[in-house]
Design a protein around this motif. Structure first.
Motif: not given
Lengths: 840, 341
Positions: A19-20, A23-24, A26-27, A63
C-alpha cells in the motif's frame, strides 16, 4: 513469462507490504510525468523498475495505470518496454484502463524507429481485450506492409493473436490472404515461418466452417508449396525448420524418386546441432519410407548414429526424450540397435528416470548374441546403491530370461540374487523365479532347491511373499518341509495384512493338500477356518468356495484347484499393437514420452466411441458425435496441444474432409453397447482389446438367460444379397445406432486357424457366402473383422463384429441387425459360413 | 508439440541468460528482471521461438555490463537497446552480425574432449567413448570464409554441426567450410567410440568380513601421452550401511563429506610413488559383509592432447586479412569416468 497473477500474490514479511509503497510511487510518477528536465528518464527508469519488480513479486500496482501511461511519453526504449510490459499485464483485468493506452500505442506504431513500431504493435496485440479489437485492425494492416522485416514479423504473429481474440474480425479484415501473400513472397524466412504457423492454425480452425479454408489448408501440403519451403530450408531458423519439417511429414510424395529427392535434400539436417531439428528430420524420413520396406530399414541404419549421439550428449531431459523415441523404434526394429547395446549402459550419476528407460532399452535390444553381456551388466546394477534401479534391473534380467530360449546362465544369476541376503533383491528375484517357472517348468529342480532355503520370515513384500507361497504350493512335492512352512504361515494368518498373500496362501494350502494330504490336513483346516472368518470379501469367498467344493467331491476340487498346467508361452503384452502404431504416427511428440496416444491425454472425456474409432480409423470415417460426450478423435496433430479445447473440436471436425458424420447419437437404442465400451475403456484404456472380452462375457451371460428358441416369425431360410453394398459411413452410423441383437462365442477348426495366417483368406471365404468385410485389423493371435450382409431383395442389413483369437481358436461374434427378428437366422448362416472356413 | 523443441529452447534460454547475466540463479534473475523480460520478449512470441542467436540478441539488447558503462558516460538518451535493428535479421546468414571490424584478426580453435568410460572390477574396459567439441572463438572483420580440415577425420563416428557449416564439402572431403558467427561458438561436436585404453588406471580392492571392510585403491598412469595429467580426483559414495570410515592416502587429501561422499583429490601423480588410498569401513552392527560396492568416479584433465587422437590439419581463410592470428588448443577431461568395485 508473464508475472504471476495478482490473485496469487504472496505477501511474506520480507517483501514490501504494498500500500504505502504504491501510493509513494504514484506521487513520484506524477511529479515526473510532466517534467522535461534532463536526466528525468533515468529517474523514471528507476521508478518503472520498482513498479515492475512489485508487479513481478505479485503486488497489485494496477492503481498506477494512469500515471504509468502518462509517463510513457518518452523516446527511451527501455522505458517503453517496461511500460508495455506493465500495460500488457494489467490490461486484461482493467479493460477500461486499457483504452487509455490504445492511443499512445497507436502513436508508437507510427514511430520512425522500426524497433518501437514493432514493440508497440506486439504490445497492442497482446492486450487481449475483446472490445479493443477494432483498434487493432489498422495498425496490423500497416504493420504487415511495413518496410522493416522486424515489424512484419511481429505483425504476422499479431494477426494470430487477433484471431484468437476475435476470429471474425480477423477474417473480415482479410488478413489470412494477406498472410498467404506474404508467405509466398516475403524474402525474410522468419516471416514466412511465422505466416506458416499462423495460417496453419487459422485455417485448421476455420476449415470446419469454411470450405475455402479447408482448401487452403490442403494447399499447404501441396507439392509446389512443400518444394518452395524445402528449397529454402537452410535459410530458416532452426525453430522454423522444425515447423517446416513437421509440415513435410504430412506431404504424400507421388513416387519414390520424389521421396529420395526429399531425403537427399534433408540428409544434412540429421547433423544439425539442434536436437529438435534432428528428431523432426528423423520423423520425415520414417514417414516417407513407410511404404518402402527396404528403404525403411536403411533409414533405421542412417538415423541410428545421430539419435545415439543425442542420447549421450546434452541434458538428461534430452536423453530421456530421445530414449523414449528410441524405445519406440526399438520395438519396431530390435535388431537395428542390438549391436549398440553399450550405449544404454547406465552411468552412475544419471537421474533415475533416464536409467529406467535405459534398462528398458537393454531389455528390448537383448538377443542371442548380446544377452550374456547385457545380463552381466544388469547384474552390476543389482548391487546398485539406488534401490529402485536395482529392483528394475533385476526385473529386466527376468524379462530377458522370459524372452530368450537359452536361459541357463540367467537362471543361475537369478538364483545368485536369491542368495544375496538383501531383502529387496530377494523379493524381486522371487517374483521372477515364479514367472520363470511358469514358462520353463523344466527348471523347477534347480530353483526349488534354492527357494527352499529361503526363510519366509525374511520375505516381507506382499508380491514376493505371494510368489514364494505360490511356489510352495505348486512344488510342495519337491520341497521337504513345504507343508510345515505353510502351516506356520497359516498360524500367523492375522498378521498377514495383504489380501493377495492370504488368497495365495489359501490356494497353496489346497494344492499342498492334494499332494501330501496327511501332512497338510491340519493346516488346511486352519486356513479354511481363518479364511471364512476373514473380513476381506474375496478371501472369505474363496475360502467358502474351497470348503464347499471339498465337501462336494475332493477329486473335483483337485481338478478345479490344481489342474495340470501348460507352460505359459507368451505373457500378455500390456500395450496393444494398435496403440503402438498410433504412437508411432505421432513420433516426435509428447505422445511418445507419455507412451500414450495423444487422445488419451488431450481429451479426458474421450472414452465412449473411442474403441470403435480405433477399429475403423483406417477407413477414415469421422468420429462419433456422442450426444453427451461431444468428443471426437483427436487428429494426430501435435499442435493440438497448443490449441484451446474449443478450437480443438473444430480442428477435429475438419479432419474428415467435410463428410457428413455428425449423426446424433441415439442413446436409447445403444445404451448397452456404449456402456460396455465405456466400461472397458475406463477399466483399462491401454488394453482395450483384452478388456473387451470381459464385456463380451457379460453379453454371453445375458444371451444364455434368454430363451434359445429361434424366433418363429422369422423365415426358415434367409437369403442374402450376393452383391450387397454398404458405405463405410453408413456402416458406422448403423453400428452406433443399432443394439446388439446377438453375441456368441464360436469355435474354430484347427484348419481354419491355420488358414488365418492370411486374414484375406477369411474375407474371400466369407464373401463367397455373401458376407462382406468392411474393415479388418489386428495381428496374430488377435484379429478383428467387421462384416456386413444384406437380405436378398430387401434393404435390411446385418452388421457383424468378429474377434478371432487364434491361440484359443475362438471367435467372439456380435451381430446387429436392422430387422431384429431375423438376426437368429442370420447368426446360424454366419456360423455355418465360419465353420466351413479352412475346409477345402 | 515436439518434446525436443521445448527442451532445446529452454536450454537456449538458459544459455543466453547466463551469457548475459554471467550466471543463472534466482537472485541474478531478480536483479536483472528487466533484461530477462526483454530477452524473453525477443526470444519467444505467442509460444513460437523467434530469435535465439546470441549474436543478434546482443545487438538488440545490450548486456548489462555495457549498460552500466554507457549509463555512467552518457546521460539522457542512453539505453540498453540499440537504436538500429540488427542488420542480420535481414541478411541470409542469420548467425552473423553485419560487418564487425577488428584491428587484430584472431581465430582460436579448441578441441575439448570428454572421456566417458566404465571399467569393471577386473580392470576391463566395459565401455569407453569420447565426446568432443570443436569450439571456435573468432574475431574476424567482414565476412570471413573459413575452411578447417582434420588429419584423420575417419575416426569420427558421428558429428553434429553448427548451422554455419556447409554440408557438401564435409560429405565429399571431410572439410569444414563455414562463415563463423562472431565471438565464441561450438562449431561441431563429435563422438568417437571404441577406444582401447584410458590414460589412467584405478585399482580398487575391497574385502569385507566380520563387520569391517578394508579398502585399498591405487591410481596410476597407464600409458604416457607425454603430457601431464592434472587435477586427478576420485569420488565415491559410501554405502548407507556404513557407520564410519577411516581412510588415509599417501598423496593428496581425503575428505568425507556429510552425505557420505568420499572425495580424494590427488592433483598430479608424483614421479616417485603410486598414489594409494587405504583404510577400513565399519559396517552396521548386524551386517557381516558388505553387499553393495561403491562406484568410483574419476576426474582428470590433460592439457594439450585430444585423447580420441583427432588432429587439426589446417585452418584456411579465404581472402586473408593482412594480420591474422590463428591459435589451436586441445584439452581432454574425464566425463563420466567410472570404476566399479
Amino acid at each position: 513469462m508473464a508475472p504471476p497473477a495478482q490473485s496469487q500474490r504472496s505477501q511474506s514479511p520480507s517483501q514490501p507490504s504494498g500500500k504505502s509503497e504504491v501510493s509513494d510511487l504514484k506521487l513520484q510518477l506524477r511529479q515526473l510525468a510532466g517534467s522535461r528536465a534532463p536526466g528525468v528518464d533515468d529517474s523514471k527508469r528507476e521508478l518503472f523498475k520498482k513498479v515492475i519488480s512489485y508487479m513481478t513479486i505479485g503486488i497489485d500496482v494496477s492503481s498506477l495505470f494512469g500515471e504509468m501511461v502518462m509517463c510513457s511519453a518518452t523516446s527511451d526504449i527501455v522505458l517503453k518496454k517496461m511500460c508495455y510490459l506493465y500495460v500488457g499485464n494489467y490490461a486484461k483485468v482493467n479493460p477500461d484502463l486499457a483504452l487509455l493506452t490504445i492511443n499512445f500505442l497507436q502513436r508508437d506504431c507510427h514511430d520512425e524507429d522500426p524497433m518501437i513500431r514493432g514493440l508497440a504493435l506486439r504490445s497492442l496485440c497482446s492486450l487481449r481485450v475483446a472490445n479493443l479489437v477494432e483498434y487493432l485492425v489498422g495498425p496490423l494492416g500497416s504493420g504487415l506492409k511495413d518496410s522493416n522485416s522486424y515489424v512484419r514479423t511481429v505483425a504476422v504473429v499479431g494477426v494470430l493473436k487477433l484471431y484468437h481474440i476475435s476470429a471474425s474480425t480477423c477474417v473480415d479484415a482479410d488478413f489470412p490472404s494477406t498472410l498467404k501473400h506474404l508467405m509466398l513472397n516475403d524474402p525474410d524466412t522468419q516471416i514466412v515461418a511465422n505466416c506458416l504457423s499462423a495460417l496453419e492454425e487459422i485455417w485448421s480452425a476455420e476449415a470446419s466452417t469454411s470450405e475455402e479454408a479447408a482448401r487452403e489448408r490442403e494447399a499447404l501440403i501441396s507439392k509446389p508449396f512443400i518444394y518452395y519451403l524445402l528449397n529454402r530450408i537452410k535459410e530458416f531458423s532452426e525453430w522454423a525448420q522444425c515447423l517446416v519439417l513437421e509440415l513435410v511429414t504430412k506431404y504424400v510424395p507421388s513416387d519414390s524418386s520424389e521421396i529420395f529427392d526429399i531425403m537427399n535434400l534433408l540428409e544434412d539436417r540429421l547433423q544439425h546441432a539442434n536436437g529438435a531439428v534432428v528428431l523432426a528430420t528423423v520423423k520425415v524420413f520414417l514417414q516417407l519410407t513407410l511404404s518402402m520396406t527396404d528403404v525403411h530399414q536403411q533409414v533405421y541404419e542412417r538415423i541410428k548414429a545421430p539419435l545415439l549421439t543425442l542420447v549421450s550428449s546434452g541434458s538428461p531431459e534430452q536423453s530421456y526424450a530421445v530414449l523414449s523415441h528410441l524405445h519406440l523404434l526399438v520395438m519396431r526394429a530390435p535388431y537395428v540397435f542390438s549391436s549398440d547395446y553399450k550405449h544404454f549402459y547406465c552411468q552412475y550419476n544419471e537421474p533415475s528416470y533416464v536409467k529406467r528407460l535405459k534398462l528398458e532399452m537393454l531389455t528390448a535390444v537383448a538377443n542371442e548374441s548380446n544377452t550374456y553381456e547385457i545380463v552381466t551388466e544388469l547384474c552390476e546394477y543389482a548391487a546398485n546403491v539406488d534401490i529402485p534401479i536395482a529392483r528394475e534391473s533385476i526385473r529386466a534380467v527376468g524379462k530377458i530370461a522370459l524372452q530368450q530360449y537359452d536361459v541357463n546362465a540367467i537362471v543361475d544369476r537369478l538364483l545368485q540374487f536369491l542368495e544375496m541376503e538383501k531383502d529387496y533383491v530377494t523379493a524381486e528375484a522371487l517374483v521372477l523365479v515364479k514367472d520363470l517357472l511358469r514358462k520353463y517348468p523344466q527348471w523347477s529342480h534347480d530353483c526349488i532347491a534354492v527357494v527352499g532355503n529361503i526363510s519366509s520370515k525374511n520375505v516381507q513384500e506382499p508380491k514376493a511373499k505371494a510368489a514364494l507361497i505360490w511356489m510352495l504350493g505348486e512344488y510342495s512335492q519337491d520341497m521337504q518341509d513345504a507343508p510345515y512352512i505353510l502351516e506356520s504361515l497359516v498360524e500367523n494368518w492375522d498378521e498377514e495384512h495383504s489380501a493377495e498373500v492370504r488368497l495365495h496362501l489359501l490356494t497353496a494350502v489346497m494344492k499342498c493338500f492334494f499332494k501330501r494330504p496327511p501332512e497338510t490336513q491340519s493346516a488346511l483346516g486352519a486356513a479354511l477356518a481363518a479364511g471364512i472368518g476373514d473380513f476381506h470379501q474375496d478371501v472369505h469367498d474363496r475360502a467358502l468356495f474351497y470348503y464347499r467344493i471339498l465337501r462336494y467331491n475332493v477329486s473335483v476340487a483337485e481338478r478345479v484347484v490344481n489342474p495340470p498346467k501348460q507352460a505359459v508361452s507368451v505373457f500378455a503384452d500390456t500395450q496393444s499393437s494398435e496403440i503402438k502404431d498410433r504412437i508411432f504416427d505421432e513420433f516426435n511428440s509428447l505422445s511418445v514420452l507419455y507412451q500414450k496416444s495423444s487422445y488419451m491425454f488431450t481429451d479426458k472425456e474421450h472414452r465412449g466411441p473411442l474403441e470403435f474409432a480405433d477399429e475403423l480409423g483406417n477407413l477414415s470415417i469421422g468420429e462419433a458425435a456422442h450426444n453427451v460426450i461431444s468428443s471426437q478423435r483427436v487428429e494426430e496433430n501435435d499442435k493440438d496441444l497448443l490449441l484451446t479445447t474449443a478450437e480443438k473440436e473444430e480442428t477435429r471436425g475438419s479432419s474428415n474432409n467435410g463428410s457428413v458424420y455428425a449423426v446424433p447419437y441415439d442413446s436409447s437404442t445403444s445404451v448397452f453397447a456404449s456402456q460396455t465400451q465405456i466400461e472397458s475403456a475406463i477399466s483399462n484404456p491401454t488394453t482395450a482389446g483384452h478388456s473387451q472380452h470381459a464385456s463380451f462375457g457379460i453379453d454371453d451371460l445375458l444371451g444364455l438367460g434368454m430363451p434359445a428358441v429361434p424366433d418363429v416369425a422369422s423365415p426358415p431360410q434367409l437369403k442374402l444379397n450376393t452383391k450387397a453394398a454398404l458405405d463405410p459411413n453408413a456402416f458406422q452410423q448403423k453400428w452406433r445406432q443399432l443394439p446388439v441383437a446377438l453375441s456368441q462365442e464360436l469355435s474354430l477348426s484347427p484348419q481354419a486357424v491355420a488358414s488365418l495366417t492370411v486374414p484375406q483368406a477369411l474375407l474371400r471365404h466369407m464373401q463367397s457366402h455373401s458376407i462382406h468385410c468392411i474393415a479388418s485389423g489386428g495381428q496374430s493371435p488377435n484379429f478383428k473383422f467387421f462384416f456386413f450382409a444384406q437380405k436378398y431383395e430387401e434393404p435390411s442389413n446385418y452388421l457383424v463384429e468378429c474377434i478371432i483369437n487364434t491361440t484359443s481358436a475362438k471367435a467372439q461374434v456380435k451381430i446387429k441387425a436392422d430387422d431384429q427378428r431375423t438376426s437368429q437366422a442370420f447368426s446360424s448362416l454366419f456360423e455355418l459360413a465360419l465353420s466351413k472356413f479352412g475346409t477345402p | 508439440m515436439p518434446p525436443l523443441m521445448g527442451i532445446e529452447f529452454l536450454c537456449r534460454v538458459s544459455d543466453v541468460l547466463s551469457d548475459y547475466l554471467g550466471g543463472l540463479n534466482e537472485d541474478v534473475i531478480k536483479d536483472n528482471f528487466v533484461i530477462v523480460y526483454e530477452l524473453l520478449d525477443e526470444m519467444i512470441d505467442n509460444g513460437f521461438p523467434l530469435t535465439t542467436e546470441p549474436n543478434i540478441l546482443r545487438e538488440m539488447i545490450a548486456p548489462p555490463n555495457i549498460v552500466s558503462k554507457v549509463l555512467s558516460v552518457v546521460t539522457g538518451n542512453s539505453s540498453n537497446v540499440s537504436d538500429t535493428l540488427p542488420g542480420a535479421t535481414g541478411s541470409c546468414i542469420p548467425w552473423r552480425a553485419a560487418d564487425p571490424k577488428y584491428a587484430n584478426n584472431e581465430v582460436y580453435v579448441d578441441l575439448v574432449e570428454e572421456m566417458d568410460a566404465v571399467i569393471n572390477r577386473d580392470g576391463a574396459l566395459v565401455k569407453c567413448e569420447v565426446y568432443g567439441e570443436v569450439r571456435v572463438n573468432s574475431h574476424l572483420s567482414g565476412l570471413p570464409d573459413l575452411t578447417l580440415s582434420f588429419a584423420n577425420p575417419s575416426i569420427l563416428d558421428d558429428v553434429r554441426f553448427h548451422p554455419c557449416v556447409r554440408f557438401r564439402p564435409w560429405e565429399s572431403h571431410q572439410i569444414l567450410s563455414f562463415v563463423p558467427p562472431d565471438g565464441e561458438f561450438k562449431l561441431m561436436s563429435y563422438r568417437v567410440k571404441k577406444l582401447k585404453s584410458t590414460p589412467i588406471y584405478v585399482k580398487p580392492q575391497l574385502s569385507s568380513d566380520a563387520g569391517k571392510c578394508r579398502v585399498n585403491v591405487l591410481v596410476g598412469i597407464r600409458n604416457d601421452h607425454g603430457k601431464t595429467i592434472d587435477s586427478i580426483t576420485l569420488q565415491f559414495q559410501l554405502p548407507p550401511c556404513i557407520l564410519s570410515a577411516d581412510l588415509t592416502s599417501n598423496t593428496g587429501t581425503v575428505n568425507i563429506l556429510g552425505n557420505k561422499t568420499c572425495s580424494w583429490s590427488i592433483g598430479r601423480i608424483p614421479k616417485d610413488k603410486t598414489p594409494s588410498l587405504s583404510g577400513t569401513l565399519v559396517l552396521e552392527s548386524e551386517l557381516e559383509r558388505l553387499h553393495v560396492f561403491p562406484t568410483f568416479r574419476v576426474g582428470f584433465k590433460i592439457m594439450g592432447v585430444a585423447l580420441s587422437g583427432l588432429q587439426i590439419d589446417k585452418l584456411d581463410l579465404k581472402t586473408a586479412p593482412s594480420r591474422l592470428y590463428k591459435g589451436f588448443r586441445a584439452l581432454t577431461r574425464a566425463g563420466e569416468f567410472e570404476v566399479r568395485s
